[in-house]
Scaffold this motif. Structure first.
Motif, PDB file in Angstrom:
ATOM      1  N   GLY A   1       5.811   5.205  -5.722  1.00 41.79           N
ATOM      2  CA  GLY A   1       5.732   3.771  -6.035  1.00 41.79           C
ATOM      3  C   GLY A   1       4.311   3.351  -6.382  1.00 41.79           C
ATOM      4  N   GLY A   2       3.326   3.926  -5.674  1.00 40.68           N
ATOM      5  CA  GLY A   2       1.922   3.625  -5.959  1.00 40.68           C
ATOM      6  C   GLY A   2       1.524   4.141  -7.336  1.00 40.68           C
ATOM      7  N   PHE A   3       2.079   5.295  -7.717  1.00 38.13           N
ATOM      8  CA  PHE A   3       1.795   5.850  -9.050  1.00 38.13           C
ATOM      9  C   PHE A   3       2.348   4.919 -10.122  1.00 38.13           C
ATOM     10  N   VAL A   4       3.578   4.432  -9.914  1.00 42.68           N
ATOM     11  CA  VAL A   4       4.210   3.552 -10.910  1.00 42.68           C
ATOM     12  C   VAL A   4       3.493   2.191 -10.949  1.00 42.68           C
ATOM     13  N   ALA A   5       3.027   1.702  -9.790  1.00 47.48           N
ATOM     14  CA  ALA A   5       2.375   0.384  -9.746  1.00 47.48           C
ATOM     15  C   ALA A   5       0.909   0.453 -10.161  1.00 47.48           C
ATOM     16  N   GLY A   6       0.258   1.622  -9.941  1.00 48.89           N
ATOM     17  CA  GLY A   6      -1.183   1.663 -10.162  1.00 48.89           C
ATOM     18  C   GLY A   6      -1.665   2.747 -11.101  1.00 48.89           C
ATOM     19  N   GLY A   7      -0.822   3.723 -11.415  1.00 46.15           N
ATOM     20  CA  GLY A   7      -1.279   4.880 -12.185  1.00 46.15           C
ATOM     21  C   GLY A   7      -0.873   4.813 -13.644  1.00 46.15           C
ATOM     22  N   SER A   8      -1.240   5.831 -14.388  1.00 43.84           N
ATOM     23  CA  SER A   8      -0.955   5.790 -15.816  1.00 43.84           C
ATOM     24  C   SER A   8      -0.571   7.135 -16.420  1.00 43.84           C
TER      25      SER A   8
ATOM     26  N   VAL B   1       7.675  -6.001  -5.086  1.00 42.64           N
ATOM     27  CA  VAL B   1       7.451  -4.784  -4.296  1.00 42.64           C
ATOM     28  C   VAL B   1       8.458  -3.743  -4.756  1.00 42.64           C
ATOM     29  N   ILE B   2       7.964  -2.661  -5.335  1.00 41.42           N
ATOM     30  CA  ILE B   2       8.847  -1.604  -5.826  1.00 41.42           C
ATOM     31  C   ILE B   2       9.484  -0.914  -4.622  1.00 41.42           C
ATOM     32  N   THR B   3      10.806  -0.822  -4.659  1.00 45.80           N
ATOM     33  CA  THR B   3      11.513  -0.167  -3.552  1.00 45.80           C
ATOM     34  C   THR B   3      11.993   1.221  -3.948  1.00 45.80           C
TER      35      THR B   3
ATOM     36  N   ARG C   1       0.838  -1.200   0.000  1.00 46.89           N
ATOM     37  CA  ARG C   1       0.000   0.000   0.000  1.00 46.89           C
ATOM     38  C   ARG C   1       0.869   1.244   0.000  1.00 46.89           C
ATOM     39  N   GLY C   2       0.540   2.187  -0.898  1.00 44.58           N
ATOM     40  CA  GLY C   2       1.211   3.487  -0.863  1.00 44.58           C
ATOM     41  C   GLY C   2       0.317   4.444  -0.100  1.00 44.58           C
ATOM     42  N   GLY C   3      -0.296   5.386  -0.824  1.00 43.89           N
ATOM     43  CA  GLY C   3      -1.218   6.329  -0.185  1.00 43.89           C
ATOM     44  C   GLY C   3      -2.646   5.808  -0.147  1.00 43.89           C
ATOM     45  N   GLY C   4      -2.914   4.693  -0.816  1.00 42.48           N
ATOM     46  CA  GLY C   4      -4.274   4.136  -0.830  1.00 42.48           C
ATOM     47  C   GLY C   4      -5.254   5.021  -1.594  1.00 42.48           C
ATOM     48  N   THR C   5      -4.798   5.655  -2.697  1.00 43.10           N
ATOM     49  CA  THR C   5      -5.686   6.530  -3.475  1.00 43.10           C
ATOM     50  C   THR C   5      -6.171   5.879  -4.768  1.00 43.10           C
ATOM     51  N   GLY C   6      -5.868   4.610  -4.967  1.00 44.80           N
ATOM     52  CA  GLY C   6      -6.337   3.924  -6.181  1.00 44.80           C
ATOM     53  C   GLY C   6      -7.866   3.890  -6.220  1.00 44.80           C
ATOM     54  N   ASN C   7      -8.428   3.773  -7.388  1.00 43.06           N
ATOM     55  CA  ASN C   7      -9.881   3.830  -7.540  1.00 43.06           C
ATOM     56  C   ASN C   7     -10.545   2.478  -7.759  1.00 43.06           C
TER      57      ASN C   7
ATOM     58  N   PRO D   1      -0.178  12.717 -10.530  1.00 46.35           N
ATOM     59  CA  PRO D   1      -1.630  12.694 -10.403  1.00 46.35           C
ATOM     60  C   PRO D   1      -2.094  13.803  -9.459  1.00 46.35           C
ATOM     61  N   SER D   2      -3.368  14.137  -9.553  1.00 48.94           N
ATOM     62  CA  SER D   2      -3.892  15.228  -8.719  1.00 48.94           C
ATOM     63  C   SER D   2      -3.916  14.843  -7.235  1.00 48.94           C
ATOM     64  N   THR D   3      -3.613  13.595  -6.938  1.00 50.64           N
ATOM     65  CA  THR D   3      -3.550  13.123  -5.543  1.00 50.64           C
ATOM     66  C   THR D   3      -2.152  13.252  -4.953  1.00 50.64           C
ATOM     67  N   GLN D   4      -1.299  14.099  -5.544  1.00 52.64           N
ATOM     68  CA  GLN D   4       0.122  14.095  -5.179  1.00 52.64           C
ATOM     69  C   GLN D   4       0.399  14.324  -3.682  1.00 52.64           C
TER      70      GLN D   4
HETATM   71  P1  FAD Z   1      -2.045   2.909  -3.796  1.00 52.38           P
HETATM   72  O1  FAD Z   1      -3.468   3.237  -4.067  1.00 52.38           O
HETATM   73  O2  FAD Z   1      -1.644   2.737  -2.410  1.00 52.38           O
HETATM   74  O3  FAD Z   1      -1.630   1.637  -4.626  1.00 52.38           O
HETATM   75  C1  FAD Z   1      -1.941   1.490  -5.978  1.00 52.38           C
HETATM   76  C2  FAD Z   1      -1.522   0.077  -6.426  1.00 52.38           C
HETATM   77  O4  FAD Z   1      -0.099   0.011  -6.404  1.00 52.38           O
HETATM   78  C3  FAD Z   1      -1.997  -1.054  -5.510  1.00 52.38           C
HETATM   79  O5  FAD Z   1      -2.225  -2.189  -6.289  1.00 52.38           O
HETATM   80  C4  FAD Z   1      -0.821  -1.307  -4.594  1.00 52.38           C
HETATM   81  O6  FAD Z   1      -0.789  -2.643  -4.153  1.00 52.38           O
HETATM   82  C5  FAD Z   1       0.336  -1.007  -5.509  1.00 52.38           C
HETATM   83  N1  FAD Z   1       1.520  -0.471  -4.831  1.00 52.38           N
HETATM   84  C6  FAD Z   1       1.637   0.627  -4.042  1.00 52.38           C
HETATM   85  N2  FAD Z   1       2.908   0.815  -3.683  1.00 52.38           N
HETATM   86  C7  FAD Z   1       3.624  -0.192  -4.249  1.00 52.38           C
HETATM   87  C8  FAD Z   1       4.991  -0.569  -4.246  1.00 52.38           C
HETATM   88  N3  FAD Z   1       5.908   0.144  -3.592  1.00 52.38           N
HETATM   89  N4  FAD Z   1       5.363  -1.676  -4.925  1.00 52.38           N
HETATM   90  C9  FAD Z   1       4.461  -2.426  -5.597  1.00 52.38           C
HETATM   91  N5  FAD Z   1       3.153  -2.118  -5.631  1.00 52.38           N
HETATM   92  C10 FAD Z   1       2.740  -1.013  -4.973  1.00 52.38           C
HETATM   93  N6  FAD Z   1      -4.196   8.106 -11.298  1.00 52.38           N
HETATM   94  C11 FAD Z   1      -3.503   8.539 -12.363  1.00 52.38           C
HETATM   95  O7  FAD Z   1      -2.761   7.765 -12.967  1.00 52.38           O
HETATM   96  N7  FAD Z   1      -3.609   9.841 -12.779  1.00 52.38           N
HETATM   97  C12 FAD Z   1      -4.385  10.745 -12.138  1.00 52.38           C
HETATM   98  O8  FAD Z   1      -4.414  11.908 -12.505  1.00 52.38           O
HETATM   99  C13 FAD Z   1      -5.145  10.295 -11.022  1.00 52.38           C
HETATM  100  N8  FAD Z   1      -5.968  11.151 -10.353  1.00 52.38           N
HETATM  101  C14 FAD Z   1      -6.645  10.680  -9.278  1.00 52.38           C
HETATM  102  C15 FAD Z   1      -7.487  11.566  -8.574  1.00 52.38           C
HETATM  103  C16 FAD Z   1      -8.197  11.141  -7.466  1.00 52.38           C
HETATM  104  C17 FAD Z   1      -9.054  12.110  -6.711  1.00 52.38           C
HETATM  105  C18 FAD Z   1      -8.084   9.783  -7.045  1.00 52.38           C
HETATM  106  C19 FAD Z   1      -8.834   9.288  -5.828  1.00 52.38           C
HETATM  107  C20 FAD Z   1      -7.263   8.912  -7.731  1.00 52.38           C
HETATM  108  C21 FAD Z   1      -6.541   9.340  -8.839  1.00 52.38           C
HETATM  109  N9  FAD Z   1      -5.692   8.482  -9.537  1.00 52.38           N
HETATM  110  C22 FAD Z   1      -5.000   8.942 -10.623  1.00 52.38           C
HETATM  111  C23 FAD Z   1      -5.450   7.134  -9.038  1.00 52.38           C
HETATM  112  C24 FAD Z   1      -4.324   7.136  -7.942  1.00 52.38           C
HETATM  113  O9  FAD Z   1      -4.393   8.254  -7.143  1.00 52.38           O
HETATM  114  C25 FAD Z   1      -2.954   7.190  -8.519  1.00 52.38           C
HETATM  115  O10 FAD Z   1      -2.725   6.124  -9.364  1.00 52.38           O
HETATM  116  C26 FAD Z   1      -1.894   7.211  -7.410  1.00 52.38           C
HETATM  117  O11 FAD Z   1      -0.682   7.526  -7.983  1.00 52.38           O
HETATM  118  C27 FAD Z   1      -1.759   5.932  -6.615  1.00 52.38           C
HETATM  119  O12 FAD Z   1      -0.742   6.102  -5.630  1.00 52.38           O
HETATM  120  P2  FAD Z   1      -0.903   5.517  -4.162  1.00 52.38           P
HETATM  121  O13 FAD Z   1       0.389   5.704  -3.446  1.00 52.38           O
HETATM  122  O14 FAD Z   1      -2.096   6.072  -3.493  1.00 52.38           O
HETATM  123  O15 FAD Z   1      -1.100   3.990  -4.501  1.00 52.38           O
END
Ligand code: FAD
Length: 461
Positions: free
Chosen positions: A146-153, A204-206, A76-82, A137-140
């Motif tokens: 790491g969460g952005f790289v694992a879950g974002g685009s 697990v991305i370090t 878990r990173g910031g837990g902002t995934g959708n 992402p707007s959730t910066q």
């Molecule tokens: P998390 O939600 O904690 O994790 C995301 C995924 O990555 C999970 O599967 C988790 O298991 C995995 N993960 C986390 N850390 C690691 C690690 N170190 N190694 C391996 N796996 C890991 N996304 C975009 O791409 N662009 C946007 O503009 C964008 N805007 C958003 C706006 C809002 C309001 C919200 C709620 C979401 C948005 N998102 C966006 C989705 C999300 O916020 C982003 O993808 C964000 O970067 C995820 O980061 P996080 O740390 O919260 O990851």
């Protein structure tokens, strides 16, 4: 299998753990509640224990312990995934990465940081060096790199610099395996795609190394238009102008702006918006484009002016923050992710709007994919039933707008569409017991007994 969590906790020592049920429950959630469908499916899935490693060594201890105990793991990173990416569907250990947050190196055109670093902190550190992240992402403020790289685009900056997966944006990453003696593995160049957007199921991305670009003085702009297709056409015109280097272009249906109370008095009411970020020295050219297209550049604020006016960042009205502004007022709202015909076609948008119905309010983001300008629609949808949502999806698809379903918790179900066998081959190498977030892959069960090479071979057949 039943896991002895007391023994597990002892084996983790000295790693910080969180075992209070309320806090574990909090860390078992992300922003899946944007979707009423995911909310019903995921809200009762909880982990058993949270570990908060502060170093690579502590992370290795967490993973070795999970391996010994056969414990499922969700990172878990910031837990902002959708899409519930970081929800532990099988219980088990949650590893919270925010304790591994060092910015390790700011070099020529890149930043290297530990995976748990918050993107706002990375951007702030880069500013001191006259640089900024090529996108974020707007959730910066709460999301990790790491969460952005694992879950974002993609994100703010993607109209200038493309998607995260485009060559050169994500330069390198390190990921750790889940074995009795976990090690970090370096992925560079194209190989980063083996781990990017795999939802933490194959390592697990370090550490990540991302491209940076020169910092600019950005003006946050909001322009208003009488007609949505005109706002969209102006966004496309702007995106094509080499003399104006936008960092953000979003268009928002006028009906959505009723849910932006903080903009009241700052922009004309009941008008369609174009939200953008423009370099300070190009603002006159920007204003001219807006006026030539029958728009009004209501708001053009430097960062200091924005702070003095107590206004949010303009990017708080873009990407999935647009949806959040509506959800703050009314939980009946949800959204969808829709691709649009390329190149952008304002007439196609104008033709589609009346076909969608009054419960679908468009919101487009402009980005570059492989150098081409594209748009995608993140409409607000007033949810009534799964059937109606399916009908809306079908209307989009039948008119040439592909749906990347935001209401699925499986990695193959959304943007990916098909199984990514390269991801799964690496999962087999990095996570031979299949402990990492395995429930999120529909295809894993069918390949988990194959060798990595045999799994990889499926990618090419
Ligand atoms: P998390 O939600 O904690 O994790 C995301 C995924 O990555 C999970 O599967 C988790 O298991 C995995 N993960 C986390 N850390 C690691 C690690 N170190 N190694 C391996 N796996 C890991 N996304 C975009 O791409 N662009 C946007 O503009 C964008 N805007 C958003 C706006 C809002 C309001 C919200 C709620 C979401 C948005 N998102 C966006 C989705 C999300 O916020 C982003 O993808 C964000 O970067 C995820 O980061 P996080 O740390 O919260 O990851």
């Amino acid at each position: 299998t039943q896991i002895d969590w007391d023994a597990f906790t002892q084996a983790l020592d000295p790693v910080e753990v969180i075992d209070e049920p309320v806090l574990i429950k909090k860390r078992s959630r992300d922003f899946f509640w944007y979707s009423p469908i995911l909310n019903a499916e995921l809200r009762r899935c909880f982990g058993d224990l949270v570990a908060v490693p502060k170093s690579v060594e502590e992370l290795a201890r967490c993973l070795a312990t999970a391996f010994d105990f056969d414990a499922p793991v969700v990172v878990r990173g910031g837990g902002t995934g959708n899409y519930g990416q970081s929800v532990p569907m099988d219980g088990g250990l949650i590893i919270e990465m925010t304790g591994m947050n060092k910015i390790l190196e700011i070099g020529d055109g890149f930043v290297r940081a530990q995976a748990g670093a918050l993107m706002a902190d990375v951007n702030a550190a880069l500013r001191d060096h006259g640089r900024e992240m090529c996108m974020f992402p707007s959730t910066q403020d709460i999301a990790t790199i790491g969460g952005f790289v694992a879950g974002g685009s993609s994100g703010i900056g993607s109209i200038a610099n493309g998607m995260l997966r485009d060559p050169g944006n994500l330069r390198a990453l390190k990921a750790m395996d889940v074995t009795s003696d976990p090690k970090e593995h370096l992925f560079e160049g194209e190989d980063v795609l083996q781990v990017h957007h795999a939802w933490g199921l194959n390592g697990v991305i370090t550490e990540v190394t991302l491209r940076t670009v020169p910092a600019q003085d950005w003006i946050g702009c909001i322009a208003t238009f009488d007609d949505y297709a005109t706002a969209y056409a102006t966004g496309y015109a702007l995106a094509q102008m080499p003399e104006i280097g936008c960092k953000l272009i979003s268009t928002v249906d006028a009906r959505i702006t009723d849910y932006f109370p903080r903009l009241k008095g700052h922009v004309r009411s009941a008008k369609h918006l174009m939200v953008s970020m423009i370099p300070a020295d190009q603002i006159d050219a920007f204003r001219a484009v807006i006026e030539d297209n029958d728009g009004v550049p209501d708001l053009t604020l430097t960062e200091d002016q924005r702070i003095a006016a107590k206004l949010p960042h303009v990017f708080d009205f873009s990407y999935n923050h647009t949806t959040l502004q509506v959800l703050k007022a009314d939980r009946k709202a949800t959204y969808q992710q829709i691709g649009c015909p390329a190149p952008p076609d304002p007439q196609a948008i104008a033709d589609l709007r009346p076909k969608l119905g009054d419960d679908v309010w468009m919101h487009h983001e402009f980005a570059k994919v492989g150098g081409e300008i594209v748009t995608f629609d993140l409409p607000i949808i007033w949810f009534t039933s799964e059937d109606r949502l399916a009908e809306i999806n079908a209307t989009y698809a039948a008119n040439g707008f592909p749906v990347y379903d935001a209401h699925t918790w499986q990695v193959e179900g959304g943007g990916l569409k098909n199984a990514d066998y390269r991801h799964l081959a690496w999962k087999k190498r990095m996570d031979p017991k299949g402990l990492l977030n395995s429930a999120k892959s529909m295809a894993w069960d069918s390949v988990k007994d194959l060798s990595p090479e045999d799994i990889e071979a499926k990618a090419t057949t």
